[in-house]
Structure formats: structure tokens, C-alpha cells
Design an enzyme around this catalytic site. Structure first.
Site, PDB file in Angstrom:
ATOM      1  N   LYS A 154       0.832  -1.185   0.000  1.00 27.18           N
ATOM      2  CA  LYS A 154       0.000   0.000   0.000  1.00 27.18           C
ATOM      3  C   LYS A 154       0.883   1.258   0.000  1.00 27.18           C
ATOM      4  O   LYS A 154       2.033   1.125   0.393  1.00 27.18           O
ATOM      5  CB  LYS A 154      -0.965  -0.021   1.176  1.00 27.18           C
ATOM      6  CG  LYS A 154      -0.300   0.258   2.549  1.00 27.18           C
ATOM      7  CD  LYS A 154      -1.326   0.436   3.611  1.00 27.18           C
ATOM      8  CE  LYS A 154      -1.406   1.852   4.085  1.00 27.18           C
ATOM      9  NZ  LYS A 154      -0.328   2.293   4.977  1.00 27.18           N
ATOM     10  N   ASP A 183      -2.050  -5.882   2.834  1.00 21.33           N
ATOM     11  CA  ASP A 183      -2.494  -5.030   3.940  1.00 21.33           C
ATOM     12  C   ASP A 183      -2.001  -5.774   5.171  1.00 21.33           C
ATOM     13  O   ASP A 183      -2.550  -6.825   5.523  1.00 21.33           O
ATOM     14  CB  ASP A 183      -4.022  -4.922   3.946  1.00 21.33           C
ATOM     15  CG  ASP A 183      -4.504  -4.066   5.106  1.00 21.33           C
ATOM     16  OD1 ASP A 183      -3.872  -4.101   6.179  1.00 21.33           O
ATOM     17  OD2 ASP A 183      -5.500  -3.359   4.944  1.00 21.33           O
ATOM     18  N   HIS A 184      -0.968  -5.261   5.824  1.00 14.82           N
ATOM     19  CA  HIS A 184      -0.306  -6.103   6.831  1.00 14.82           C
ATOM     20  C   HIS A 184      -1.213  -6.408   8.021  1.00 14.82           C
ATOM     21  O   HIS A 184      -0.969  -7.352   8.758  1.00 14.82           O
ATOM     22  CB  HIS A 184       1.042  -5.511   7.259  1.00 14.82           C
ATOM     23  CG  HIS A 184       0.951  -4.394   8.242  1.00 14.82           C
ATOM     24  ND1 HIS A 184       0.669  -3.114   7.870  1.00 14.82           N
ATOM     25  CD2 HIS A 184       1.105  -4.363   9.590  1.00 14.82           C
ATOM     26  CE1 HIS A 184       0.660  -2.330   8.947  1.00 14.82           C
ATOM     27  NE2 HIS A 184       0.920  -3.079  10.011  1.00 14.82           N
ATOM     28  N   LYS A 188      -1.995 -10.168  10.757  1.00 13.85           N
ATOM     29  CA  LYS A 188      -1.930 -10.258  12.225  1.00 13.85           C
ATOM     30  C   LYS A 188      -2.801 -11.421  12.687  1.00 13.85           C
ATOM     31  O   LYS A 188      -3.940 -11.564  12.249  1.00 13.85           O
ATOM     32  CB  LYS A 188      -2.422  -8.947  12.858  1.00 13.85           C
ATOM     33  CG  LYS A 188      -1.472  -7.767  12.627  1.00 13.85           C
ATOM     34  CD  LYS A 188      -1.968  -6.516  13.322  1.00 13.85           C
ATOM     35  CE  LYS A 188      -1.210  -5.276  12.876  1.00 13.85           C
ATOM     36  NZ  LYS A 188       0.032  -5.029  13.557  1.00 13.85           N
ATOM     37  N   GLU A 222      -2.486   4.998  17.967  1.00 14.54           N
ATOM     38  CA  GLU A 222      -1.017   4.902  17.938  1.00 14.54           C
ATOM     39  C   GLU A 222      -0.415   5.976  18.831  1.00 14.54           C
ATOM     40  O   GLU A 222      -0.932   7.097  18.878  1.00 14.54           O
ATOM     41  CB  GLU A 222      -0.511   5.116  16.517  1.00 14.54           C
ATOM     42  CG  GLU A 222      -0.940   4.046  15.543  1.00 14.54           C
ATOM     43  CD  GLU A 222      -0.199   4.219  14.234  1.00 14.54           C
ATOM     44  OE1 GLU A 222       0.815   3.539  14.044  1.00 14.54           O
ATOM     45  OE2 GLU A 222      -0.622   5.054  13.416  1.00 14.54           O
ATOM     46  N   ASP A 241      -4.074   6.597   4.996  1.00 12.96           N
ATOM     47  CA  ASP A 241      -3.001   5.765   5.537  1.00 12.96           C
ATOM     48  C   ASP A 241      -3.555   4.592   6.354  1.00 12.96           C
ATOM     49  O   ASP A 241      -2.977   3.508   6.356  1.00 12.96           O
ATOM     50  CB  ASP A 241      -2.104   6.645   6.425  1.00 12.96           C
ATOM     51  CG  ASP A 241      -0.888   5.913   6.951  1.00 12.96           C
ATOM     52  OD1 ASP A 241      -0.217   5.244   6.134  1.00 12.96           O
ATOM     53  OD2 ASP A 241      -0.598   5.996   8.154  1.00 12.96           O
ATOM     54  N   HIS A 246      -6.580  -0.611   6.608  1.00 18.16           N
ATOM     55  CA  HIS A 246      -6.612  -1.432   7.824  1.00 18.16           C
ATOM     56  C   HIS A 246      -7.983  -1.448   8.520  1.00 18.16           C
ATOM     57  O   HIS A 246      -8.527  -2.508   8.818  1.00 18.16           O
ATOM     58  CB  HIS A 246      -5.560  -0.954   8.824  1.00 18.16           C
ATOM     59  CG  HIS A 246      -4.167  -0.842   8.250  1.00 18.16           C
ATOM     60  ND1 HIS A 246      -3.686  -1.710   7.306  1.00 18.16           N
ATOM     61  CD2 HIS A 246      -3.160   0.032   8.500  1.00 18.16           C
ATOM     62  CE1 HIS A 246      -2.429  -1.368   7.001  1.00 18.16           C
ATOM     63  NE2 HIS A 246      -2.095  -0.319   7.701  1.00 18.16           N
ATOM     64  N   LYS A 346      -2.688   9.380  15.422  1.00 16.06           N
ATOM     65  CA  LYS A 346      -1.311   9.317  15.918  1.00 16.06           C
ATOM     66  C   LYS A 346      -1.202  10.226  17.138  1.00 16.06           C
ATOM     67  O   LYS A 346      -1.979  11.143  17.298  1.00 16.06           O
ATOM     68  CB  LYS A 346      -0.348   9.768  14.831  1.00 16.06           C
ATOM     69  CG  LYS A 346      -0.397   8.838  13.602  1.00 16.06           C
ATOM     70  CD  LYS A 346       0.927   8.755  12.893  1.00 16.06           C
ATOM     71  CE  LYS A 346       0.825   7.922  11.628  1.00 16.06           C
ATOM     72  NZ  LYS A 346       0.857   6.478  11.864  1.00 16.06           N
TER      73      LYS A 346
END
Ligand code: BG6
Length: 505
Positions: A154, A183-184, A188, A222, A241, A246, A346
Site C-alpha cells: 500500500k 495489507d499487513h 496479524k 497509535e 493511511d 486497515h 497518531k
């Protein structure tokens, strides 16, 4: 166990880059340690930098050593692996680079006496991807539909139109079955477990709909700021982002219908159905259902941290959001009128990704009012990270002669139950590409459907300045408007603390 026998060559475009160093090197090393790589396996780094193969090997070794949770690289294992790492330098826009690459690939295959699966991993900035794909197409590197695979990182485009254009280029050269969009979050363990939890248990599914669920909250908080990624982030923002990929992927896993079989396309079809059922957002409603924020200076764990606008490569009057909260609806039989609240940001007080499902109150309150003063609805909380687990909150009678109800928690913790650490997302995803399993990867229509949902928000945000930026302090839970977004529905965000969830602030 060796994952599969077929010889494989992993070609990393951007071999000297940050992603290769930070994520791919440790993932490869873990696969190596777990004996999950094919017997004939080679890694070829490709980059514009004119480096020697030794520099590339050292870079990978350093990445594996610094980021693998294995306590450092074992010399003997590494020395056995290192001869399989090679490096080609070249300009991605020059056809000669692809000819040189092809020659090297063929040399490997000759040495092994067998054709190899070729995995082309684009660990490069998005701007160069189309050039690389076209270069590979012209050199015939995509021709073998079974053996050639391409992995794309991405962002998949910048908006709907550019995502369609990128998919167009990719699918002109490769078949969709050859394309692995990463998409990491889908790698998970706790995200994958959402399907197991929902569809391998009979207990929850009967209550998993509008009749029993009041609303769903998805929070990805985050602590980190934008830091050295300002140049990228100034063109992205929280919506692109994090939410486009996600959070929307988590939403689809929570909302999708049961799959008939555990087949990549079947699961992806069910997920696309959810994205297509998300109520479209009209321009007039954007302000009502979406909130953006940008962090100012503040303090995180007793350290002063700068405002977003003071981070390197960020404009002093940047309009970019570092926080976003949305309210979405999935218009189908299961979810009609159940709000899905999404938020990410963030520089929030803690790192926590959680899905909180709040159930409806009991239909009739039989207990005296005094007994139920501390009453809370039932919650199911799926803790994606960092305290991986699942929590179920229900009412119990507090011990004693008088009748008092109090909320209590039933808790499943990965760490306590399974002892060993979950594999890193990139390790799982890399192993899946090697074995040719696309279940955890995004298909073109998923990516586009997600952009389509968000386009009205992106457009309105891009064309209107949020005058009060920065509107939240680093170390706080985001702008006040995010509280108001949910409060006006008579609800509140569940605040993830490092240990648990607290209702309200
Ligand atoms: C990435 C985003 O995709 O995910 C980053 O680009 C973000 O901005 C990261 O920090 C979060 O991933 P994780 O696995 O640390 O939650």
C-alpha cells in the site's frame, strides 16, 4: 516443516530500502529459522543504488538482527543462508535492468536444474510502481501465470481514480490471480482470528446482528507521531493511511456473512459484499459523520513531543489530518441501522487496536434500580494489539447479602494460552505468497470499493480548510468533535487503557 517444495526466487524492488530492512529481512529470517522456506530459495535485491552484493547482504543481516524478535541473528544459520542473496543495481525505468534481471533469474534456474517460482516484491515508493510493472511486462517477466507473482505494498493509489488506474496497469500485465496486494493488518493473528471466532463457534453468531448488537467501535490508536515519514504523510493523512485499508478490512471481517468454504475468492467475495453495502455518504452528510484532527505539541509518557506541523518535511500550515473518526452504516439485513464507529490517530495516549461490540440492553430490567446502579451493557472486545486477546464483559451479582450487580470480565489472552509469540504479520504474508495462497491479500475490487466509500470525505476535506488545526494535544484522545460524533447518538468511546477497557473517560 518446509512450506512447499517448488524452487523460489524472491526479487525485491527497493532491496536497499526501509521496508526491506525493517520488515522483510526479519520476516525472511524467521521463516528460515522455522524451516519454512523451500529448499531452493534465493533472494535478489534490486535497487537504483550502485552497491555490491555484500552491502546488500549486510543490510539484510542488520535488518534481521535489529528487528527480529528472535534475540539476534545466529552466525552459522546466517552464513549458510547468505550465499543465496544477490544484488542487481539498475534504473527501474531502463529496459536493460529487466533484461539483466531475467538473465540472473535464468542463471539460478540453470544452477538448480529446474524452473523456479518468481516472486516480484515491490517495496518501492508508489510513484514508481507503474513503471516497474510495465518494465516487467515488456521483458516478458509476467508471462508464466503460475510461476510469476507480484506483491504490491500500500498505498494502492491515492483515490478511486488512481487506484483504478494502478489496477488497470497491474492487470494488463499480470492476471489478478498473480497479484498479491498487502495489507499487513490481515497478517496479524488476532485479525485472522476474527473469522475463527465468528465462524468456528456456534455461541456468538446467533446474536451477531442488529437484533442484539447496539453498535460496533473500531479503534486503532497509535502513540507514535509521523516523525521521519512527513514527506509521505503530507500526501496521505489518516484516512488514506489507515482507514481506507486497515480499519475497513477489520470492519469487513466483523460484518461479513459466513463464508461457504475457506477459499480465497469466497472470503474476498463476502468482504466485498460488505464494502458495497456501506451506505453512501452524501456531500452534505460528511460533516455529520466524519471528524478530522491534527496533533499539536504535548507530552507522551513525560516526554515533550512536537506538533505535526513541526515534524520534518511537514508544511507549517499543513492541512493534513493525523486523526480521523467516522460513523458508517452497513445497509443489509444483518446490520441495518447499527452504527460502526471507526477512529484512528497518531500521538494518542496509548497504542491499542481494539474492536468493541456493544450489545443491546436486556429487554426488561427485573432487578430493583438500586441493584443495577453499576449496570453496563454486555461488551465483547477483540484486542488486536498489543495485549492480544478477547474480553467478554457481563453482569454478575456482587458477593454479599444485598443485591448489587456489577460488570465482570471473562478474558482470553493469547500469551497465557498459547505461550509462544504470534508470528509477525509479514512473516505470515510472505509465507502465503511463497505457497501461492491469496486469502489474506486484497483483490482489486476490494481496494476500489473501499475508496469509493471514502471519496466524498476525501473530496470535502481536500477542498475545505479545517481552521482550528492543530485541534488536539499530543497525548490526548483526539479532537473534542470526535467525542461529540458519538455522544450525539447517546454513546461514548470505550477508552482503551494499557490493561483493559474503561467505559467513558
Ligand atoms: C502502516 C501505516 O500501514 O501501519 C503507518 O502506514 C502505521 O502510519 C502502521 O503506523 C501501523 O501498523 P501497526 O502494525 O504498528 O499497527
Amino acid at each position: 516443516m518446509t512450506l512447499q517444495k517448488e524452487p523460489t526466487i524472491l526479487v525485491i524492488f527497493g532491496g536497499m530500502g526501509d521496508l526491506t530492512w525493517r520488515k522483510l529481512a526479519p520476516a525472511l529470517y524467521n521463516l528460515l529459522l522455522g524451516k519454512r522456506l523451500p529448499e531452493h530459495f534465493a533472494v535478489m535485491g534490486l535497487d537504483m543504488k550502485n552497491e555490491s552484493p555484500d552491502v546488500f547482504r549486510l543490510r539484510l543481516r542488520d535488518g534481521a538482527n535489529s528487528f527480529c524478535e528472535c534475540g539476534g541473528v545466529d552466525e552459522k544459520t546466517w552464513n549458510e543462508f547468505a550465499p543465496n542473496l544477490s544484488y542487481v543495481s539498475g534504473d527501474f525505468a531502463n529496459p536493460a535492468t529487466y533484461t539483466a534481471l531475467n538473465t540472473q533469474l535464468e542463471d539460478h534456474e540453470k544452477k538448480w536444474g529446474s524452473p523456479a517460482n518468481r516472486i516480484f516484491y515491490l517495496a518501492t515508493p508508489p510513484g514508481i510502481m507503474e513503471t516497474i510493472v510495465q518494465g516487467m511486462g515488456a521483458a516478458g517477466l509476467a508471462k508464466d501465470k503460475h510461476r510469476a507473482r507480484i506483491v504490491v505494498e500500500k498505498p494502492f493509489g491515492h483515490d478511486l481514480a488512481s487506484a483504478v488506474a494502478l489496477n488497470g496497469v497491474l492487470t494488463t500485465v499480470f492476471d489478478e490471480t498473480q497479484i498479491y496486494r498487502i495489507d499487513h493488518y490481515l497478517g496479524k493473528e488476532t485479525v485472522q482470528n476474527i473469522l475463527a471466532f465468528r465462524f468456528a463457534n456456534a455461541l456468538f453468531e446467533p446474536t451477531w446482528d442488529r437484533r442484539y448488537i447496539d453498535h460496533v467501535q473500531i479503534t486503532v490508536a497509535e502513540q507514535v507521531g509521523v516523525e521521519h515519514r512527513g514527506a509521505y504523510y503530507e500526501h496521505a493523512g489518516a484516512l488514506r493511511d489507515m482507514i481506507q485499508n486497515h480499519l475497513m478490512q477489520i470492519l469487513t471481517l466483523i460484518a461479513m456473512e459466513p463464508m461457504v468454504s475457506f477459499d480465497a475468492n469466497e472470503i474476498r467475495n463476502k468482504k466485498v459484499d460488505v464494502l458495497r453495502a456501506i451506505r453512501s455518504i452524501s456531500n452534505e452528510h460528511v460533516q455529520e459523520i466524519a471528524v478530522r484532527g491534527q496533533y499539536g505539541p504535548g507530552s507522551m509518557e513525560d516526554q515533550r513531543v512536537p506538533a505535526y506541523r513541526s515534524e520534518p518535511d511537514v508544511a507549517q500550515d499543513s492541512p493534513m489530518e493525523t486523526f480521523a473518526a467516522l460513523k458508517l452504516f452497513v445497509d443489509n439485513w444483518r446490520w441495518q441501522d447499527v452504527p460502526f464507529y471507526l477512529r484512528t490517530g497518531k500521538r494518542l495516549p496509548t497504542r491499542a487496536s481494539k474492536v468493541a461490540i456493544q450489545f443491546r440492553p436486556v429487554p426488561h430490567q427485573s432487578f430493583p434500580t438500586t441493584a443495577a446502579l453499576a449496570w453496563q451493557p454486555n461488551y465483547l472486545i477483540i484486542d488486536i494489539q498489543p495485549q492480544e486477546g478477547i474480553l467478554l464483559r457481563f453482569q454478575a451479582k456482587q458477593p454479599g447479602s444485598s443485591l448489587h450487580l456489577t460488570p465482570v470480565d471473562m478474558h482470553f489472552s493469547y500469551q497465557e494460552t498459547f505461550k509462544s509469540k504470534s508470528p509477525e504479520a509479514y512473516e505470515t504474508l510472505l509465507a502465503d505468497v511463497i505457497s501461492g495462497d491469496a486469502t489474506l491479500f486484497m483483490r482489486a475490487d476490494q481496494v476500489e470499493a473501499s475508496w469509493e466509500v471514502l471519496m466524498p470525505i476525501l473530496t470535502i476535506w481536500e477542498n475545505s480548510i479545517q481552521a482550528d488545526f492543530p485541534n488536539y494535544q499530543s497525548g490526548s484522545w483526539g479532537p473534542k468533535a470526535a467525542e461529540a460524533l458519538i455522544a450525539k447518538d447517546g454513546r461514548s468511546w470505550l477508552q482503551p487503557t494499557p490493561k483493559d477497557f474503561q467505559v467513558g473517560k
